[in-house]
Design a protein around this motif. Structure first.
Motif, PDB file in Angstrom:
ATOM      1  N   LEU A  14       1.183  -0.943   0.139  1.00 28.79           N
ATOM      2  CA  LEU A  14       0.070   0.007   0.300  1.00 28.79           C
ATOM      3  C   LEU A  14       0.579   1.279  -0.052  1.00 28.79           C
ATOM      4  N   GLU A  15       1.727   1.592   0.555  1.00 28.01           N
ATOM      5  CA  GLU A  15       2.725   2.858   1.061  1.00 28.01           C
ATOM      6  C   GLU A  15       3.420   2.649  -0.281  1.00 28.01           C
ATOM      7  N   ARG A  16       3.962   1.705  -0.431  1.00 31.80           N
ATOM      8  CA  ARG A  16       5.139   1.878  -2.466  1.00 31.80           C
ATOM      9  C   ARG A  16       3.516   2.113  -3.078  1.00 31.80           C
ATOM     10  N   SER A  17       3.018   1.544  -3.340  1.00 30.91           N
ATOM     11  CA  SER A  17       1.548   2.481  -4.604  1.00 30.91           C
ATOM     12  C   SER A  17       1.225   3.825  -3.906  1.00 30.91           C
ATOM     13  N   LYS A  18       1.118   3.969  -2.879  1.00 36.64           N
ATOM     14  CA  LYS A  18       0.993   5.462  -2.229  1.00 36.64           C
ATOM     15  C   LYS A  18       2.005   6.241  -3.305  1.00 36.64           C
ATOM     16  N   ALA A  19       2.961   5.621  -3.155  1.00 38.79           N
ATOM     17  CA  ALA A  19       4.079   7.196  -3.229  1.00 38.79           C
ATOM     18  C   ALA A  19       4.545   7.111  -4.107  1.00 38.79           C
ATOM     19  N   PHE A  20       4.289   6.055  -5.459  1.00 33.02           N
ATOM     20  CA  PHE A  20       4.425   5.841  -6.797  1.00 33.02           C
ATOM     21  C   PHE A  20       3.119   6.806  -7.310  1.00 33.02           C
ATOM     22  N   TYR A  21       1.936   6.378  -6.970  1.00 30.17           N
ATOM     23  CA  TYR A  21       1.343   7.543  -7.667  1.00 30.17           C
ATOM     24  C   TYR A  21       1.472   8.964  -7.454  1.00 30.17           C
ATOM     25  N   MET A  49      -7.940   3.350  -7.239  1.00 26.23           N
ATOM     26  CA  MET A  49      -8.810   2.531  -5.221  1.00 26.23           C
ATOM     27  C   MET A  49      -6.996   1.001  -5.656  1.00 26.23           C
ATOM     28  N   LEU A  50      -6.207   1.131  -4.995  1.00 25.01           N
ATOM     29  CA  LEU A  50      -5.405   0.504  -4.934  1.00 25.01           C
ATOM     30  C   LEU A  50      -5.580  -0.638  -3.958  1.00 25.01           C
ATOM     31  N   ILE A  51      -5.958  -1.737  -4.365  1.00 28.89           N
ATOM     32  CA  ILE A  51      -6.191  -2.198  -2.496  1.00 28.89           C
ATOM     33  C   ILE A  51      -5.674  -3.939  -3.085  1.00 28.89           C
ATOM     34  N   THR A  52      -4.988  -3.968  -1.865  1.00 27.77           N
ATOM     35  CA  THR A  52      -4.090  -5.131  -1.512  1.00 27.77           C
ATOM     36  C   THR A  52      -4.523  -6.215  -2.653  1.00 27.77           C
ATOM     37  N   ARG A  53      -4.131  -7.197  -2.592  1.00 30.83           N
ATOM     38  CA  ARG A  53      -4.336  -8.216  -3.604  1.00 30.83           C
ATOM     39  C   ARG A  53      -5.396  -9.492  -2.925  1.00 30.83           C
TER      40      ARG A  53
END
Length: 144
Positions: A14-21, A49-53
């Motif tokens: 989650l945190e990596r994806s949030k930082a990326f976007y 919506m970046l959702i855990t797998r």
């Protein structure tokens, strides 16, 4: 009537994806986020919506594709200039993204692809005003 577009992507961190976007220019929407997923907004009507797998899997009985191995969809965003395309790609590369293929330059249209850290494919493109005006004829004329 206004339509909002919510695109759900399965992600592993989650945190990596949030930082990326956020590095690409999206904004964080904490009111639509929790431990299972985060919401980032591209504008007033387009949201990821970046959702855990694991949580994503609760929405379907189908297998969740691994975006590093398969592509189901490519999400494409227009930019105001070639420089804007290059800038968003540079930001994405600096934050864990990869560029799966070289830039495509058709003269009237310039595009580059970017895979996020999980492999979800994004495209960024600039189309010159004359390309927009030419419509469907532009690609044929560019190849002649």
């Amino acid at each position: 009537m206004s339509t909002n577009l919510f695109i759900s992507l399965p992600i592993s961190d989650l945190e990596r994806s949030k930082a990326f976007y956020l590095a690409l220019g999206a904004t964080f929407k904490p009111e639509l986020s929790d431990d299972n997923g985060v919401c980032v907004a591209w504008d007033d009507n387009v949201f990821f919506m970046l959702i855990t797998r694991e949580f994503f899997a609760t929405f379907t009985d189908k297998p969740i594709a691994d975006p590093k191995e398969t592509v189901q969809v490519s999400l494409n965003f227009s930019r105001d200039s070639r420089e804007d395309v290059d800038a968003v790609i540079a930001a994405g590369l600096a934050h864990g993204g990869t560029e799966p293929k070289p830039a495509q330059d058709y003269g009237f249209m310039y595009s580059r692809d970017l895979d996020d850290p999980d492999g979800n494919n994004l495209g960024f493109l600039y189309m010159a005003p004359e390309g927009v005006e030419a419509g469907a004829e532009a690609p044929v004329a560019a190849q002649a």
